[in-house]
Design an enzyme around this catalytic site. Structure first.
Site, PDB file in Angstrom:
ATOM      1  N   HIS A  36      -3.291   0.102  14.689  1.00  0.00           N
ATOM      2  CA  HIS A  36      -4.006  -1.010  14.037  1.00  0.00           C
ATOM      3  C   HIS A  36      -3.589  -2.356  14.629  1.00  0.00           C
ATOM      4  O   HIS A  36      -3.698  -3.386  13.971  1.00  0.00           O
ATOM      5  CB  HIS A  36      -3.801  -0.997  12.513  1.00  0.00           C
ATOM      6  CG  HIS A  36      -4.569   0.107  11.831  1.00  0.00           C
ATOM      7  ND1 HIS A  36      -5.764  -0.087  11.194  1.00  0.00           N
ATOM      8  CD2 HIS A  36      -4.302   1.428  11.726  1.00  0.00           C
ATOM      9  CE1 HIS A  36      -6.208   1.076  10.699  1.00  0.00           C
ATOM     10  NE2 HIS A  36      -5.335   1.995  11.020  1.00  0.00           N
ATOM     11  N   THR A  37      -3.126  -2.336  15.851  1.00  0.00           N
ATOM     12  CA  THR A  37      -2.804  -3.579  16.550  1.00  0.00           C
ATOM     13  C   THR A  37      -3.944  -4.020  17.455  1.00  0.00           C
ATOM     14  O   THR A  37      -4.036  -5.201  17.788  1.00  0.00           O
ATOM     15  CB  THR A  37      -1.532  -3.401  17.405  1.00  0.00           C
ATOM     16  OG1 THR A  37      -1.645  -2.157  18.107  1.00  0.00           O
ATOM     17  CG2 THR A  37      -0.275  -3.368  16.541  1.00  0.00           C
ATOM     18  N   SER A  69     -24.747  19.752  24.005  1.00  0.00           N
ATOM     19  CA  SER A  69     -23.331  19.933  23.710  1.00  0.00           C
ATOM     20  C   SER A  69     -23.101  21.407  23.423  1.00  0.00           C
ATOM     21  O   SER A  69     -23.653  21.945  22.457  1.00  0.00           O
ATOM     22  CB  SER A  69     -22.920  19.106  22.496  1.00  0.00           C
ATOM     23  OG  SER A  69     -21.654  19.555  22.040  1.00  0.00           O
ATOM     24  N   ALA A 123      -9.788  14.233  14.751  1.00  0.00           N
ATOM     25  CA  ALA A 123      -8.340  14.383  14.534  1.00  0.00           C
ATOM     26  C   ALA A 123      -7.575  13.130  14.941  1.00  0.00           C
ATOM     27  O   ALA A 123      -6.350  13.122  14.937  1.00  0.00           O
ATOM     28  CB  ALA A 123      -7.825  15.588  15.320  1.00  0.00           C
ATOM     29  N   LEU A 125      -7.790  11.847  17.992  1.00  0.00           N
ATOM     30  CA  LEU A 125      -7.476  11.940  19.429  1.00  0.00           C
ATOM     31  C   LEU A 125      -8.648  11.434  20.250  1.00  0.00           C
ATOM     32  O   LEU A 125      -8.696  11.607  21.459  1.00  0.00           O
ATOM     33  CB  LEU A 125      -7.118  13.381  19.797  1.00  0.00           C
ATOM     34  CG  LEU A 125      -5.914  13.934  19.010  1.00  0.00           C
ATOM     35  CD1 LEU A 125      -5.697  15.422  19.326  1.00  0.00           C
ATOM     36  CD2 LEU A 125      -4.646  13.135  19.311  1.00  0.00           C
ATOM     37  N   ASP A 172      -9.304   3.068  22.630  1.00  0.00           N
ATOM     38  CA  ASP A 172      -9.669   4.450  22.945  1.00  0.00           C
ATOM     39  C   ASP A 172     -10.396   4.546  24.281  1.00  0.00           C
ATOM     40  O   ASP A 172     -10.116   5.424  25.105  1.00  0.00           O
ATOM     41  CB  ASP A 172     -10.568   5.033  21.848  1.00  0.00           C
ATOM     42  CG  ASP A 172      -9.882   5.030  20.499  1.00  0.00           C
ATOM     43  OD1 ASP A 172      -8.659   4.794  20.448  1.00  0.00           O
ATOM     44  OD2 ASP A 172     -10.579   5.253  19.489  1.00  0.00           O
ATOM     45  N   TYR A 224     -10.318   1.695   6.736  1.00  0.00           N
ATOM     46  CA  TYR A 224     -10.200   0.997   8.027  1.00  0.00           C
ATOM     47  C   TYR A 224     -10.804  -0.399   7.898  1.00  0.00           C
ATOM     48  O   TYR A 224     -10.197  -1.401   8.292  1.00  0.00           O
ATOM     49  CB  TYR A 224     -10.926   1.814   9.108  1.00  0.00           C
ATOM     50  CG  TYR A 224     -10.812   1.264  10.512  1.00  0.00           C
ATOM     51  CD1 TYR A 224      -9.798   1.695  11.374  1.00  0.00           C
ATOM     52  CD2 TYR A 224     -11.722   0.323  10.996  1.00  0.00           C
ATOM     53  CE1 TYR A 224      -9.696   1.201  12.671  1.00  0.00           C
ATOM     54  CE2 TYR A 224     -11.625  -0.176  12.290  1.00  0.00           C
ATOM     55  CZ  TYR A 224     -10.620   0.270  13.117  1.00  0.00           C
ATOM     56  OH  TYR A 224     -10.528  -0.221  14.398  1.00  0.00           O
TER      57      TYR A 224
HETATM   58  P1  ADP Z   1     -12.484  11.163  16.833  1.00  0.00           P
HETATM   59  O1  ADP Z   1     -12.945  10.203  17.868  1.00  0.00           O
HETATM   60  O2  ADP Z   1     -11.187  10.755  16.195  1.00  0.00           O
HETATM   61  O3  ADP Z   1     -12.413  12.576  17.310  1.00  0.00           O
HETATM   62  P2  ADP Z   1     -14.902  10.292  15.553  1.00  0.00           P
HETATM   63  O4  ADP Z   1     -15.419  10.474  14.173  1.00  0.00           O
HETATM   64  O5  ADP Z   1     -14.717   8.916  16.060  1.00  0.00           O
HETATM   65  O6  ADP Z   1     -13.554  11.151  15.649  1.00  0.00           O
HETATM   66  O7  ADP Z   1     -15.883  11.008  16.569  1.00  0.00           O
HETATM   67  C1  ADP Z   1     -16.268  12.342  16.345  1.00  0.00           C
HETATM   68  C2  ADP Z   1     -17.774  12.457  16.640  1.00  0.00           C
HETATM   69  O8  ADP Z   1     -17.986  12.384  18.071  1.00  0.00           O
HETATM   70  C3  ADP Z   1     -18.340  13.808  16.244  1.00  0.00           C
HETATM   71  O9  ADP Z   1     -18.713  13.807  14.873  1.00  0.00           O
HETATM   72  C4  ADP Z   1     -19.548  13.913  17.165  1.00  0.00           C
HETATM   73  O10 ADP Z   1     -20.621  13.129  16.674  1.00  0.00           O
HETATM   74  C5  ADP Z   1     -19.032  13.257  18.429  1.00  0.00           C
HETATM   75  N1  ADP Z   1     -18.486  14.274  19.345  1.00  0.00           N
HETATM   76  C6  ADP Z   1     -17.199  14.400  19.760  1.00  0.00           C
HETATM   77  N2  ADP Z   1     -17.071  15.469  20.608  1.00  0.00           N
HETATM   78  C7  ADP Z   1     -18.300  16.019  20.724  1.00  0.00           C
HETATM   79  C8  ADP Z   1     -18.846  17.138  21.445  1.00  0.00           C
HETATM   80  N3  ADP Z   1     -18.069  17.907  22.215  1.00  0.00           N
HETATM   81  N4  ADP Z   1     -20.162  17.373  21.316  1.00  0.00           N
HETATM   82  C9  ADP Z   1     -20.946  16.599  20.553  1.00  0.00           C
HETATM   83  N5  ADP Z   1     -20.511  15.555  19.855  1.00  0.00           N
HETATM   84  C10 ADP Z   1     -19.210  15.259  19.918  1.00  0.00           C
HETATM   85 MG    MG Z   2     -13.435   8.165  17.517  1.00  0.00          MG
END
Ligand code: ADP
Ligand code: MG
Length: 381
Positions: A36-37, A69, A123, A125, A172, A224
């Protein structure tokens, strides 16, 4: 070529009836320290994971983009008329990259993209930045665009902020684009200065455990936004552009009346200090000096920024009890992953102890892996 790449090329052939012209990839990231920086114009220190979004692609001549995907088991198609911020569904992360590139004045030809990812989703990441940066890297190459690394990261961030509608900082995307193997990225979110700091964990007899608590992030979006608003409100009271500008923490705290706001400010200021200390330690090759900084970061997130939840705190406590040198939650909070610095070969044992503590507490089983600082986005073949 690794079989995972062959499988992706085969999947491309099956879905499009022709061969891909290349393969590209962009990684997820783990943030070593600095939570959060980023939106406070401060410092962060992520590194790129081996886990990444891979894309097989080829141009199309009808001006449309078709994105599959393999993780979602879905194929989506969109054209120029569909590129409107607020699009729903996972394909917004791909369409938003086309939109951001076009907003920046680039012309993007149609393309088929088939992607597969081993970045855990949701998660903390950054599977979303991995997806955006993989699409961006692919389209930049297919269209022979000459865009510098920082601008790439900012375009991917613009996709996430303005097209998808998630108000995240630049960390990120900067990590996914700019990180290099065996290094962490010491990144100044105000000046965008980026320093690669060596992170030779195995050379120091160490490894970094990443453990996903699998806790649903029920409150993450509203909390957030509340944390961001609290930081902005503190800046208004203090007459500062950003919390980054606080030189004298005690004096600043003395000027704030609200105890919650004081705690939020203290987290951001002390966390920025910890990131700087971590960068100095790594520059000196003192990797073990990260451990107390990780512990202090966790305590600050738990007590001052109040973004941890009981399973995350239990995971960190159990990691420490199980022999980790230091541990903290990583990511935006309210669930997600913890990281723990452990001796070489000890990650599985520590993860087992956390798993046992989770079972006793009635939580579901966590998942874990050992993180290796890896290369940023690029063409694979
Ligand atoms: P984080 O970035 O922490 O993993 P987010 O909620 O920011 O979580 O992003 C997750 C979203 O990104 C998923 O709900 C989906 O919409 C998209 N996403 C991530 N990986 C994939 C993938 N392999 N295929 C399709 N969509 C994806
Ligand atoms: Mg994300």
């Amino acid at each position: 070529m690794a079989s995972v790449d062959d499988d992706l090329l085969d999947a491309f052939d099956e879905r499009t009836g022709r061969a891909a012209v290349g393969l590209w990839a962009a990684p997820g990231r783990v943030n070593l320290i600095g939570e959060h920086t980023d939106y406070n114009d401060g410092f962060v220190m992520p590194f790129a994971l081996e886990q990444r979004v891979r894309i097989a692609a080829a141009p199309r001549d009808d001006g449309r983009w078709q994105v599959s995907s393999l993780n979602q088991g879905s194929t989506e198609s969109f054209g120029a008329d569909d590129l409107r911020p607020g699009m729903s569904g996972w394909q917004a992360y791909a369409a938003g990259v086309v939109w951001a590139l076009e907003q920046a004045g680039h012309t993007i030809a149609g393309a088929d993209l088939v992607l597969a990812s081993d970045v855990p989703v949701g998660a903390g990441l950054s599977s979303s930045a991995a997806l955006e940066c993989a699409v961006l890297t692919t389209l930049a190459d297919l269209n022979s665009l000459d865009i510098g690394l920082l601008d790439r990261a900012r375009l991917a961030q613009r996709c996430e902020n303005e097209f998808v509608g998630a108000p995240t900082g630049l960390m990120d995307q900067a990590a996914s684009i700019m990180c290099t193997a065996d290094h962490a990225l010491f990144f100044d979110c105000r000046s965008y200065a980026a320093d690669q700091v060596a992170l030779d964990l195995s050379g120091a007899g160490l490894e970094l455990l990443v453990l996903d608590t699998k806790t649903p992030h029920a409150l993450v979006d509203s909390e957030y936004a509340a944390r961001r608003a609290s930081c902005e409100a503190a800046c208004d009271v203090l007459g500062l552009a950003a919390l980054r500008d606080i030189d004298d923490l005690d004096a600043a705290l003395g000027r704030l009346a609200d105890p919650v706001m004081k705690r939020r400010v203290r987290h951001v200021v002390t966390e920025n200090d910890r990131v700087r200390q971590a960068a100095e330690a790594l520059a000196d090759g003192r990797i073990r000096a990260l451990a107390p900084l990780l512990d202090a970061s966790h305590a600050s997130m738990r007590d001052d920024f109040e973004i941890t939840v009981p399973p995350v705190d239990l995971a960190v406590e159990s990691a420490r009890a199980g022999g980790a040198l230091g541990a903290r939650m990583t990511g935006g909070g309210f669930g997600g992953c913890i990281i723990a610095l452990v001796g070489t070969g000890e990650a599985s044992g520590v993860a087992e102890q956390i798993g046992a503590a989770f079972a006793r507490a009635g939580y579901g089983p966590p998942e874990h892996f050992v993180a290796r600082p890896s290369a940023g986005a690029g063409r694979i073949s």
